[in-house]
Design a protein around this motif. Structure first.
Motif, PDB file in Angstrom:
ATOM      1  N   SER A 685      40.350  38.915  43.734  1.00  0.00           N
ATOM      2  CA  SER A 685      39.004  40.390  43.333  1.00  0.00           C
ATOM      3  C   SER A 685      39.152  40.434  42.501  1.00  0.00           C
ATOM      4  O   SER A 685      39.866  40.435  41.160  1.00  0.00           O
ATOM      5  N   GLY A 686      38.552  40.968  41.635  1.00  0.00           N
ATOM      6  CA  GLY A 686      38.030  41.638  40.485  1.00  0.00           C
ATOM      7  C   GLY A 686      39.780  43.090  39.884  1.00  0.00           C
ATOM      8  O   GLY A 686      40.094  42.517  38.843  1.00  0.00           O
ATOM      9  N   SER A 687      39.856  43.078  41.074  1.00  0.00           N
ATOM     10  CA  SER A 687      41.345  44.090  40.546  1.00  0.00           C
ATOM     11  C   SER A 687      42.346  42.624  39.985  1.00  0.00           C
ATOM     12  O   SER A 687      42.993  42.926  38.807  1.00  0.00           O
ATOM     13  N   ASN A 690      41.421  41.196  37.024  1.00  0.00           N
ATOM     14  CA  ASN A 690      42.093  42.097  35.729  1.00  0.00           C
ATOM     15  C   ASN A 690      43.441  42.403  35.133  1.00  0.00           C
ATOM     16  O   ASN A 690      43.904  42.748  34.484  1.00  0.00           O
ATOM     17  N   TYR A 713      35.457  51.328  34.580  1.00  0.00           N
ATOM     18  CA  TYR A 713      36.475  51.125  35.633  1.00  0.00           C
ATOM     19  C   TYR A 713      36.754  49.258  36.162  1.00  0.00           C
ATOM     20  O   TYR A 713      36.499  48.590  35.236  1.00  0.00           O
ATOM     21  N   HIS A 714      38.134  49.854  36.364  1.00  0.00           N
ATOM     22  CA  HIS A 714      38.306  47.978  36.267  1.00  0.00           C
ATOM     23  C   HIS A 714      39.564  47.455  36.992  1.00  0.00           C
ATOM     24  O   HIS A 714      39.829  46.053  37.172  1.00  0.00           O
ATOM     25  N   GLY A 715      39.278  48.679  38.167  1.00  0.00           N
ATOM     26  CA  GLY A 715      40.005  47.780  39.875  1.00  0.00           C
ATOM     27  C   GLY A 715      41.238  48.774  39.847  1.00  0.00           C
ATOM     28  O   GLY A 715      41.395  49.593  39.667  1.00  0.00           O
ATOM     29  N   ASN A 716      41.519  48.480  41.225  1.00  0.00           N
ATOM     30  CA  ASN A 716      41.748  49.022  41.237  1.00  0.00           C
ATOM     31  C   ASN A 716      43.928  48.906  41.850  1.00  0.00           C
ATOM     32  O   ASN A 716      44.441  49.756  42.440  1.00  0.00           O
ATOM     33  N   GLU A 786      33.666  46.158  29.936  1.00  0.00           N
ATOM     34  CA  GLU A 786      32.218  45.508  30.350  1.00  0.00           C
ATOM     35  C   GLU A 786      31.088  45.321  29.165  1.00  0.00           C
ATOM     36  O   GLU A 786      30.782  46.097  28.312  1.00  0.00           O
ATOM     37  N   ASP A 819      35.205  42.426  30.892  1.00  0.00           N
ATOM     38  CA  ASP A 819      35.050  42.172  32.123  1.00  0.00           C
ATOM     39  C   ASP A 819      33.844  41.575  33.012  1.00  0.00           C
ATOM     40  O   ASP A 819      32.487  43.048  32.956  1.00  0.00           O
ATOM     41  N   VAL A 821      33.142  41.551  36.223  1.00  0.00           N
ATOM     42  CA  VAL A 821      32.633  41.512  37.136  1.00  0.00           C
ATOM     43  C   VAL A 821      31.894  41.977  37.954  1.00  0.00           C
ATOM     44  O   VAL A 821      30.829  41.756  39.203  1.00  0.00           O
ATOM     45  N   GLN A 822      31.391  42.551  37.117  1.00  0.00           N
ATOM     46  CA  GLN A 822      29.805  43.302  37.966  1.00  0.00           C
ATOM     47  C   GLN A 822      28.616  42.759  37.440  1.00  0.00           C
ATOM     48  O   GLN A 822      27.876  42.199  38.195  1.00  0.00           O
ATOM     49  N   LYS A 849      32.646  39.862  41.754  1.00  0.00           N
ATOM     50  CA  LYS A 849      31.751  40.342  42.658  1.00  0.00           C
ATOM     51  C   LYS A 849      31.179  39.542  43.478  1.00  0.00           C
ATOM     52  O   LYS A 849      31.533  39.132  44.236  1.00  0.00           O
TER      53      LYS A 849
HETATM   54  C1  LIG Z   1      34.166  46.353  35.955  1.00  0.00           C
HETATM   55  C2  LIG Z   1      34.639  45.959  36.530  1.00  0.00           C
HETATM   56  N1  LIG Z   1      36.332  45.812  37.192  1.00  0.00           N
HETATM   57  C3  LIG Z   1      36.633  45.349  38.323  1.00  0.00           C
HETATM   58  C4  LIG Z   1      36.229  46.024  39.453  1.00  0.00           C
HETATM   59  C5  LIG Z   1      37.478  45.737  40.653  1.00  0.00           C
HETATM   60  O1  LIG Z   1      37.269  44.092  41.299  1.00  0.00           O
HETATM   61  P1  LIG Z   1      37.588  44.755  42.866  1.00  0.00           P
HETATM   62  O2  LIG Z   1      36.900  45.488  43.635  1.00  0.00           O
HETATM   63  O3  LIG Z   1      36.334  43.642  43.986  1.00  0.00           O
HETATM   64  O4  LIG Z   1      38.804  44.900  43.046  1.00  0.00           O
HETATM   65  C6  LIG Z   1      35.501  46.452  39.657  1.00  0.00           C
HETATM   66  C7  LIG Z   1      35.050  47.206  40.843  1.00  0.00           C
HETATM   67  O5  LIG Z   1      33.722  47.829  41.681  1.00  0.00           O
HETATM   68  C8  LIG Z   1      34.838  46.900  38.524  1.00  0.00           C
HETATM   69  O6  LIG Z   1      33.276  47.816  38.786  1.00  0.00           O
END
Ligand SMILES: Cc1ncc(COP(=O)(O)O)c(C=O)c1O
Length: 1010
Positions: A685-687, A690, A713-716, A786, A819, A821-822, A849
């Motif tokens: 996953s993106g999280s 990161n 935003y960089h993840g959960n 980003e 980043d 991811v998007q 993503k």
């Molecule tokens: C810029 C960015 N980085 C990281 C993430 C985290 O990715 P994930 O939801 O796949 O963990 C997101 C998710 O929306 C994101 O928008």
């Protein structure tokens, strides 16, 4: 008399008002056909309407008006209505003499405040429902009211509408044909129409006589005003008049009429026999309108009010003409809660007493039981649409299934929303965007080609199509059956042409006789052999292409016209209905799934299928997806799905075993990256990407301090949340943690620094962050951002900012993370990765993503230096990261982007869309800023002082959804509409998006600038 001689000027009106009523007010002209009407504004009241008659107005008529208003005031306690104001001498009606010596009658009524119907946009179902309710209440209040004048001859009375026949000569031929058609229909049904209930009714709820409340979202109708046309007539005429105007300017006029009817029926119950005449009554009101316009054009060319409804009236008449009157009646019946088809109950009763056996239908197949199959949009038995449309494959599946259930007939399909009807021939533009005919009205019996089909009842051939003219059905036969005191039809589709050619319309076929043989591909209408069996209670005027599938919005009507054929056979397998409602699903989610999960839209949608840039719900509704950048190369891209399925069937294991797929994916990715970034780690996953990137930062620098953007935003995951201002500065957050430095959102439109020097100013902010860390006696670990900040509201970084910031960070010993991811994987059009737009090379790139097109795979690309420092002896193990299935999928995504030139598509379509959005923003200044690259765009909604307009943005997204277009909002002030569709998005998709944006931007709520 000349119009100019009888016209009353504004100063005159004000003078009359003062003389008669002792009221000082300012007058303005209102439209009116008979009276001269003035809106009167005063300082101490809601205002009035002053009505000055034409010369020699009939006293009786005015008395009727005033009595009627007084009756409504006394009886319509739930109603808002104009009240009679008496003059200084206590007269309800006063008399004056104008400058030409003519006697004129004057009346003053209280003003009902609000907006006139014609000025309201949009006019939604809920508004038409409330109009119906108000009109019904008014009719209720008028019950028992009588007056001699209510019996007058009156051209606007639908009951008297045949006067229009005398004027048919004023129209050109095409219009003449249209009008005569309705006149004849009306005349033919006059004997029963004349017997319908009558009372005094308002008779003129036209779009300038209806007052709507002032709310701009979900307004309701307050009152019908101007009782000048009230008359004693069939009550259904009053409904018809409301409908005639309220359905103007809607693509689907019939559909638009139904909420009004529902509303009317809810406050004044209508009778079934009245509904039989509604179609004609609506038409005749419009016929009166266009005839009056034609006459008026000759008689009073200066009075524009008299022509006001002419064009839309013609449009409705043309649309009305192609609706079968019976279908309209059945729709009206449904709206009022009656069974749509008047014979539905009789049929159900008859069918409950008569059971047929399947061997009677297929005598060569000695099977009584059915095995049900699901071909609906939600069915996973049918698999990918492309497989489903592969005839050989589908036939193979049916054959295999048949082997599993040798004693049963495979069947199903009644009321199934079918995804397979993707041809545009099934699309129409309804009142809320595109609609597809997708709900199947028959049962399909899957049997070998040439299986004979037999009549289960005596019947007369009413349709026999054997020339393959009907592509949908192949050889088609329809039989009419007379049972007890009603008739119905059975329809048999997809037969051989030869078997149908034995029959002619009018032939009588006895029960048990062979009527057809199932056709083989392609003669049978292009599918695997099966019988499409449908029951019809009405044939309408169809001679060939009787609908086998219906539009979702008409399904309540169609399912009554075409009842379930299984009512005849009562096969147990076709009686089950297992599907959960959305409410069931929501209820379970709320009880058993994480409480902080959210749902999109006020009325959540259950998506069951994706196809390219489209998503479908379980009802077969298709939505254009403009927000899902995860489904990068299109939802359920066939090659990507196949790559995953194929590998899944072989092996899926972890990366400790050798496998080519992980190397293949690495090669594909490395090909897209600068040579410096040539080491990869695969995650899920993106999280996770990161999270790993931050661990790498720590490993390389030995420092924990991170610098990130405001609203980033960089993840959960834990460390990701710690660098995500979007989260820790938002709801439930506790601000930046000790080791995070946040610099202001580098937004040049509404951010801290604007203008030419903004890049430098924002880089200085980054420098401040570095210094803050150093003041604490520590050093910088990493910098993450980003290339276009998505949660920040699709913020494009000012030119030069990234290069300057990287320089500062590196000078301070830090590591730079991009980043992606998007935005990655070609979405931005000009470059494959976002950082390439800024001429920088990060130390670490995180990818998420789009890489798996919906499958959970993500990656971290880094330099050899970073990778070496990270490999400090501790093993990096990731159970799923880099597994062969995920890698097969991701490699196929990257190949698809390349092979289908999707980066180029993102550039081309994105550039077109952005430029059209910019044009739109000159037309609608509320669209303050249009930004982004390729197919990653944002539109920021602001007022003239650049204040954010979150409510309007939310409204726009929700209204777009109502039109089948999915959009979402973002940005710290929730005032940015983001556009980031699958990059297979086409120019037609962009045009559709623009069309509906323009439509909704014109709605009242969007004009509210605060
Ligand atoms: C810029 C960015 N980085 C990281 C993430 C985290 O990715 P994930 O939801 O796949 O963990 C997101 C998710 O929306 C994101 O928008």
């Amino acid at each position: 008399m000349e119009y100019n001689q009888i016209k009353i000027a504004i100063p005159q009106a004000e003078e009359i008002l003062f003389d008669l009523y002792n009221i000082q007010g300012t007058a303005s002209v209102l439209p009116g056909e008979v009276d001269f009407n003035f809106r009167i504004k005063t300082s101490n009241s809601e205002g009035y309407i002053l009505k000055i008659s034409r010369p020699n107005e009939d006293d009786n008529y005015l008395d009727f008006q005033q009595q009627l208003l007084q009756h409504v005031e006394a009886n319509g306690t739930q109603l808002i209505a104009p009240k009679v104001v008496k003059d200084k001498n206590k007269n309800a009606t006063s008399t004056i003499t104008d400058s030409f010596g003519n006697e004129r009658k004057v009346r003053l009524l209280t003003w009902v405040s609000g907006r006139v119907w014609s000025s309201v946009n949009p006019q939604l179902d809920s508004l038409r429902f409330s109009l119906g309710t108000q009109c019904g209440l008014l009719t209720q209040a008028l019950q028992g009211f009588t007056h001699a004048e209510a019996q007058r001859d009156f051209v606007w009375d639908v009951a008297q509408s045949l006067w229009t026949k005398e004027h048919i000569h004023v129209f050109p031929n095409e219009e003449k044909e249209l009008i005569s058609y309705f006149q004849e229909q009306f005349e033919a049904k006059k004997p029963t129409y004349d017997l319908l209930r009558k009372s005094v009714v308002h008779n003129d709820a036209n779009d300038n006589n209806v007052i709507v409340s002032k709310e701009l979202i979900n307004p309701t109708v307050k009152a019908a005003i101007d009782y000048g046309d009230a008359i004693h007539t069939q009550i259904i005429n009053d409904v018809a008049i409301g409908c005639a105007y309220a359905i103007m300017n809607h693509n689907d006029a019939l559909d638009a009429a139904l909420p009004l009817l529902k509303g009317y029926h809810s406050s004044f119950p209508l009778q079934e026999k009245e509904l039989k005449h509604l179609y004609n009554a609506i038409a005749m009101r419009l016929v009166i309108s266009v005839t009056k316009s034609a006459i008026n054009k000759i008689e009073e060319p200066n009075n524009a009010y008299l022509l006001i409804s002419e064009k839309p009236a013609w449009e409705v008449l043309k649309k009305w003409r192609v609706i079968h009157p019976d279908f309209a009646e059945y729709s009206f019946r449904t709206a009022c809660g009656f069974s749509a088809h008047p014979n539905e109950i009789k049929f159900n009763e008859w069918a409950s007493k008569n059971t047929f056996l399947l061997p009677e239908l297929f005598s060569s197949i000695n099977k009584e039981e059915v095995h049900s199959i699901d071909l609906s949009v939600s069915s996973n038995w049918i698999g990918h649409q492309q497989d489903f449309n592969n005839l050989d494959q589908f036939q193979f599946k049916i054959d295999q299934l048949q082997k599993e259930v040798p004693t049963k007939i495979i069947a199903g399909g009644y009321l199934e929303p079918r995804a397979l009807y993707t041809s545009t021939a099934y699309d129409t533009i309804g009142n809320n965007g595109k609609e597809s005919r997708s709900i199947h009205l028959g049962i399909d019996y899957w049997l070998p080609a040439y299986t004979p089909v037999h009549a289960i009842l005596d019947g007369e051939v009413v349709i026999a199509i054997n020339d393959a003219g009907d592509k949908e059905y192949g050889g088609l036969i329809v039989l009419k059956h007379q049972v007890e005191e009603f008739e119905f039809y059975t329809l048999y589709g997809h037969n051989t042409l030869k078997s149908i050619s034995k029959h002619s319309v009018g032939d009588l076929i006895l029960k048990g006789k062979k009527i057809a043989e199932l056709g083989n591909y392609p003669e049978n209408g292009n599918w695997a052999p099966h019988l499409h069996f449908q029951v019809l209670l009405s044939l309408f005027d169809y001679t060939i292409d009787y609908p086998g599938v219906a539009y979702l919005n008409q399904i309540d009507v169609w399912k009554s016209i075409c009842p379930n054929p299984n009512l005849l056979f009562k096969s147990a397998a076709l009686l089950e209905n297992k599907s959960l409602t959305n409410d069931d699903i929501i209820r379970y989610r709320k009880q058993h799934l994480g409480k902080s999960l959210s749902l999109q839209y006020k009325t959540p949608i259950k998506m069951v299928r994706g196809a390219g840039q489209y998503l479908m719900d379980q009802f077969g509704h298709t939505y254009l997806d403009t927000v899902n950048n995860v489904a990068h190369v299109g939802h359920e891209n066939y090659n990507v799905v196949k790559a995953g399925q194929d590998q899944m069937a072989l092996i899926n294991t972890n990366s400790r075993y050798l496998h080519e797929n992980i190397n293949e994916l690495a090669k594909e990715l490395i090909e897209t990256l600068p040579p410096e970034l040539n080491v990869l780690h695969f995650v899920n996953s993106g999280s996770e990407a990161n999270e790993l990137a931050i661990r790498m930062v720590k490993a390389v620098t030995g420092e924990k301090d991170m610098i990130a953007s405001e609203v980033g935003y960089h993840g959960n995951a834990n460390m990701c949340i710690d660098i995500s201002s979007y989260k820790f500065d938002g709801k439930g957050g506790h601000g930046a943690p000790e080791h995070t430095q946040i610099f202001p959102l580098p937004d040049t439109f509404r951010g801290k620094h604007k203008g030419k020097n903004a890049a430098h100013k924002y880089a200085e902010e980054v420098q401040k962050c570095i210094e803050n860390i150093q003041h604490k006696g520590r050093n910088v670990g990493g910098f993450i951002i980003e290339p276009i900040i998505s949660c920040g509201g699709q913020i494009e970084l000012p030119e030069g900012f990234l290069a300057q910031s990287y320089k500062l960070i590196r000078k301070a010993g830090g590591i730079c993370i991009s980043d992606e991811v998007q935005v990655g994987c070609g979405r931005l059009g000009k470059t494959f990765w976002g950082f390439q737009l800024h001429d920088v090379i990060p130390d670490i790139v995180t990818i998420g993503k789009p890489l798996g097109n919906g499958h959970p795979i993500a990656a971290v690309a880094c330099t050899q230096k970073v990778a070496d420092a990270f490999a400090n002896g501790m093993e990096y193990f990731n159970t799923f990261g880099g597994n062969p299935v995920s890698c097969a999928i991701a490699a196929e995504v990257l190949r698809t982007v390349k092979r289908d030139r999707l980066q180029e598509n993102a550039l081309k379509i994105g550039t077109y869309l952005k430029s059209e959005l910019n044009n739109l923003s000159t037309e609608f200044p509320i669209l303050g800023d249009v930004r982004g690259q390729g197919l990653f765009l944002g539109i920021e909604l602001v007022d003239s002082e650049l204040n954010p307009l979150a409510k309007q943005t939310d409204y726009l997204a929700n209204r777009m959804k109502d039109h089948g277009i999915l959009m979402s909002t973002d940005g710290p002030d929730h005032n940015v509409l983001k556009i980031k569709p699958p990059i297979v998005f086409t120019k037609e998709n962009a045009e559709e998006l623009l069309l509906y944006l323009r439509k909704i931007l014109n709605e009242d709520f969007m004009k509210l600038q605060s």
